[in-house]
Design a protein around this motif. Structure first.
Motif, PDB file in Angstrom:
ATOM      1  N   ARG A 150      94.730  29.474  48.151  1.00 22.67           N
ATOM      2  CA  ARG A 150      95.114  28.226  47.477  1.00 22.67           C
ATOM      3  C   ARG A 150      96.281  27.587  48.228  1.00 22.67           C
TER       4      ARG A 150
ATOM      5  N   GLU B 180      91.080  26.630  47.747  1.00 19.87           N
ATOM      6  CA  GLU B 180      91.352  25.519  46.841  1.00 19.87           C
ATOM      7  C   GLU B 180      92.573  24.756  47.347  1.00 19.87           C
TER       8      GLU B 180
ATOM      9  N   ASP C 278      95.162  21.712  46.370  1.00 16.94           N
ATOM     10  CA  ASP C 278      95.712  20.807  45.360  1.00 16.94           C
ATOM     11  C   ASP C 278      96.606  19.788  46.049  1.00 16.94           C
TER      12      ASP C 278
ATOM     13  N   ARG D 283      91.331  10.316  43.324  1.00 15.35           N
ATOM     14  CA  ARG D 283      90.748  10.873  42.100  1.00 15.35           C
ATOM     15  C   ARG D 283      89.345  11.430  42.297  1.00 15.35           C
TER      16      ARG D 283
ATOM     17  N   GLN E 138     103.456  24.716  35.918  1.00 11.86           N
ATOM     18  CA  GLN E 138     102.035  24.599  36.286  1.00 11.86           C
ATOM     19  C   GLN E 138     101.817  24.908  37.771  1.00 11.86           C
TER      20      GLN E 138
ATOM     21  N   ALA F  15      91.028  20.207  44.639  1.00 10.54           N
ATOM     22  CA  ALA F  15      90.728  20.979  43.431  1.00 10.54           C
ATOM     23  C   ALA F  15      91.452  20.410  42.218  1.00 10.54           C
ATOM     24  N   ARG F  16      92.758  20.199  42.341  1.00  9.99           N
ATOM     25  CA  ARG F  16      93.539  19.658  41.233  1.00  9.99           C
ATOM     26  C   ARG F  16      94.570  18.674  41.764  1.00  9.99           C
ATOM     27  N   ILE F  17      94.836  17.633  40.985  1.00 10.93           N
ATOM     28  CA  ILE F  17      95.857  16.644  41.331  1.00 10.93           C
ATOM     29  C   ILE F  17      96.985  16.764  40.317  1.00 10.93           C
ATOM     30  N   PHE F  18      98.175  17.073  40.816  1.00 16.14           N
ATOM     31  CA  PHE F  18      99.367  17.095  39.968  1.00 16.14           C
ATOM     32  C   PHE F  18     100.184  15.840  40.268  1.00 16.14           C
TER      33      PHE F  18
ATOM     34  N   ARG G  89      99.882  28.423  39.914  1.00 16.05           N
ATOM     35  CA  ARG G  89      98.763  28.327  40.862  1.00 16.05           C
ATOM     36  C   ARG G  89      98.895  29.329  42.012  1.00 16.05           C
TER      37      ARG G  89
END
Length: 368
Positions: free
Chosen positions: A8, A38, A40, A52, A85, A58-61, A89
């Motif tokens: 990650r 992954e 982010d 978006r 958060q 994988a994820r947008i913070f 990860r």
């Protein structure tokens, strides 16, 4: 997983929309070499829309710059929740493409190995402590995409980065939403040229009269036109000034999408166009990411750093027609249109040649 085979990774880019878009090659390069990893991203909340739909992320913070207006206690709560958060990860690597202390601290404390740039204004022990590796800032010698990719060599060899691309993804729902807004104006699937004349700062813009004359030439030569603008009142007035000068010929069609599109919808409108025309702003970078044929008008910013990153783009630089202020001396609040020296004839010649080439390629493809 070891650091050499990461599980990650976090990429941090706390800047404007175009900067975030032009950091996606870092994600692309990582995914090419480590498909199961992954990746982010941490960005400002207002810029998240531009990434978006990117399936590689994988994820947008996000960090909301309005937190500080909610008082110290609420801002601390938001920052603490975000840190928790990110920490959960368990990142193997954090690549910090920003120069803020907040980004550096997050990179250090939320990953096993943090990488950043050796910024001149951060030349101190604290900045060095925040990063296990510091890469030299490329300054004005490289395109910003190449500068971003220059952060990866602690993990990926420089010779393995050449195929990384700027990625702008658009979901079917977003495409349908944009097309519905055109259909409400009578659009029935016709081809069009898209002109986005505005930018965050007026000094990057061409004159309204020349923009209107260019649209008039397109209409007179039987090309439909879509005009787009951000929600900015200044950009809205720019569109109105262009429309007020037009004499639409019989059969000519102009559709206006001013202040009503999300960035992803704007990308869908650009992707649907046969040619994009714009200035040094995020729509230009979106068009380049989509590899859309484009004519980009450029002025007193660092051309080598910010030109459209695409072989399908042609740049017309105001510096070829007049002396321009040094990029570092620009007052961004200056309303003077520094592109005004670019002649209409030169732009039209480039546009018409590009359109002729597009039409020839389409005809050739149809014959085959």
């Amino acid at each position: 997983m070891s650091l050499a085979q990461p599980n990650r990774i976090l990429v941090i880019k706390l800047r404007h929309h175009g900067d975030v878009l032009l950091s996606t090659p870092v994600v692309d390069a990582i995914k090419q070499h480590f498909p199961e990893c992954e990746v982010d991203m941490l960005v400002y909340q207002e810029t998240a829309d531009i990434i978006r739909d990117n399936p590689q992320i994988a994820r947008i913070f996000t960090i909301d710059r309005q937190w500080k207006k909610q008082g110290v206690r609420m801002q601390f709560k938001h920052e603490k929740d975000l840190f928790r958060q990110l920490k959960a990860r368990q990142y193997d690597w954090a690549f910090n493409l920003s120069d803020q202390w907040r980004a550096a601290i997050i990179a250090k404390l939320c990953s096993k190995c943090s990488v950043g740039f050796n910024c001149i204004k951060r030349d101190n022990a604290a900045w060095r402590w925040c990063h296990d590796f510091l890469n030299p800032d490329m300054g004005t010698t490289k395109h910003i995409v190449e500068t971003h990719l220059g952060i990866l060599p602690p993990l990926i060899r420089p010779e393995d980065l050449s195929h990384a691309k700027v990625r702008m993804s658009i979901s079917p729902d977003v495409r349908n939403s944009m097309e519905q807004k055109l259909r409400e104006q009578g659009w029935q699937g016709e081809n069009y040229v898209l002109l986005h004349p505005g930018a965050r700062w007026l000094f990057k813009c061409w004159e309204d009269g020349k923009n209107a004359a260019l649209v008039q030439l397109l209409l007179n030569h039987r090309h439909n036109v879509v005009l787009t603008a951000s929600p900015s009142p200044i950009e809205h007035d720019m569109i109105e000034a262009i429309l007020g000068r037009l004499k639409i010929p019989e059969g000519g069609k102009v559709w206006v999408l001013s202040g009503c599109l999300t960035l992803r919808e704007l990308a869908a409108a650009i992707d649907r166009a046969k040619l994009f025309i714009g200035v040094d702003s995020v729509p230009m970078h979106i068009a380049a990411a989509l590899d859309k044929p484009q004519i980009a008008l450029f002025g007193a910013t660092w051309l080598g750093i910010w030109h459209p990153y695409s072989l399908n783009a042609e740049v017309i630089w105001a510096g070829d027609y007049t002396d321009l202020p040094h990029p570092d001396s620009i007052n961004t609040n200056n309303p003077e249109r520094l592109l005004k020296a670019i002649p209409l004839e030169e732009v039209w010649n480039r546009v018409s040649a590009k359109l002729e080439k597009i039409d020839q390629a389409k005809t050739h493809a149809a014959i085959e």
